[in-house]
Design an enzyme around this catalytic site. Structure first.
Site, mmCIF file in Angstrom:
data_model
loop_
_atom_site.group_PDB
_atom_site.id
_atom_site.type_symbol
_atom_site.label_atom_id
_atom_site.label_comp_id
_atom_site.label_asym_id
_atom_site.label_seq_id
_atom_site.Cartn_x
_atom_site.Cartn_y
_atom_site.Cartn_z
ATOM 1 N N CYS A 76 0.734 -1.319 -0.243
ATOM 2 C CA CYS A 76 0.062 -0.131 -0.002
ATOM 3 C C CYS A 76 0.906 1.235 -0.100
ATOM 4 O O CYS A 76 0.410 2.119 -0.116
ATOM 5 C CB CYS A 76 -0.827 0.030 1.119
ATOM 6 S SG CYS A 76 -0.048 0.199 2.768
ATOM 7 N N GLY A 77 2.228 1.348 0.286
ATOM 8 C CA GLY A 77 2.969 2.185 0.088
ATOM 9 C C GLY A 77 3.583 2.745 1.459
ATOM 10 O O GLY A 77 4.738 3.262 1.672
#
Length: 232
Positions: free
Chosen positions: A228-229
Site C-alpha cells: 500500500c506504500g
C-alpha cells in the site's frame, strides 16, 4: 532526523537471533519517547500490539483510518484498544472520502496501478507521514513479516527509511508463530479471519484467500499490487 546509529549491518546481526520482545526492548532503550508503533487492526495485529505494550505500555499507536475499513475492523479496533489500554492516535486523510470520490472518482475500481497508488498516497501515506512528524517519531515499530510479500523478503530488522528508523520485531515470523502467540496469550484475531480472510485492509480491495492465490497478499488490491506504500 534521529541521531544515526552505528553500523546497521552490525545491529541487524546482533538482533537477528533475538526474540521479538528483546528487539522491542532494545528499541525502547535506544529511542525512548521517539518510538511509535503503527497498526492496521488487521487479522494478526493483536500480536504486535500485545508485544509492544508489554514492554512500553504507553507507546503511541498510530492507526490510519482510511474511511473505507470494514465494520468488523472498527469494532475490532475498539475491542483491542479497551483490552490493551492503547495510547491510540488516529489519523485520517485531509480529504474526505466523499470529496475524494467527487474529484477523482472511485480510484479502487480502476485497472490502473497508478490510480491505486494515488488512492494509497492520499488515504494512507500522507496521513502516516503527518502522524510521524506530529508525534516526533524517530523510530517506527511495525508488524511486517518476510513471508508476506516479495518486497518484504529483502527487508532487514532495522533500516533507515525517510529519516526515521523502521524496526520490524517479527520480520522472521511465520504464520504458525503468529497463531501460536495469539493462542498462548488468549488474544483475539480479526473477525473476518473466520470468513477466509488472511489479510484485510479496505473493504473494497480485500477478499478471502482462494486456492490459487500465490500468497496471502494476492487477496489485496485485486491482485494488481501487494504493497500500500507505507512500508516501501
Amino acid at each position: 532526523m534521529p541521531a544515526l546509529l552505528p553500523s546497521l549491518t552490525e545491529i541487524n546481526a546482533q538482533l537477528a537471533d533475538q526474540a521479538a520482545t528483546q528487539i522491542i526492548q532494545w528499541a525502547a532503550t535506544e529511542f525512548g519517547s521517539g518510538l511509535v508503533l503503527s497498526t492496521s487492526f488487521g487479522i494478526q495485529s493483536a500480536v504486535m500490539l500485545h508485544l509492544a505494550t508489554q514492554v512500553q505500555p504507553d507507546i503511541p499507536v498510530i492507526w490510519i483510518d482510511t474511511g473505507y475499513l470494514p465494520t468488523e475492523t472498527y469494532r475490532f479496533a475498539a475491542e483491542l484498544t479497551e483490552r490493551l489500554k492503547l495510547n491510540l492516535k488516529v489519523y485520517q486523510s485531509e480529504i474526505s472520502p466523499a470529496r475524494m470520490e467527487a474529484l477523482y472518482g472511485r480510484l479502487w475500481e480502476s485497472e490502473s496501478v497508478e490510480d491505486f497508488n494515488r488512492y494509497d498516497q492520499m488515504r494512507k501515506v500522507e496521513p502516516m507521514n503527518r502522524a510521524l512528524q506530529e508525534l516526533g517519531a524517530t523510530a517506527w515499530l511495525s508488524g511486517v513479516r518476510r513471508q508476506q510479500t516479495a518486497h518484504r523478503q529483502s527487508m532487514e530488522i532495522v533500516e533507515l527509511k525517510r529519516d526515521r528508523y523502521a524496526i520490524r520485531p517479527i520480520l522472521g515470523w511465520h504464520s504458525r508463530d503468529v497463531y501460536q502467540y495469539l493462542t498462548a496469550h488468549d488474544l483475539p484475531y480479526h473477525p473476518l479471519f473466520d470468513q477466509g480472510y488472511v489479510t484485510v485492509g479496505d473493504w473494497h480491495s480485500s477478499r478471502p484467500l482462494q486456492a490459487d492465490d500465490s500468497d496471502e497478499r494476492s487477496t489485496r488490491f485485486r491482485g494488481l499490487k501487494q504493497e500500500c506504500g507505507l512500508h516501501l
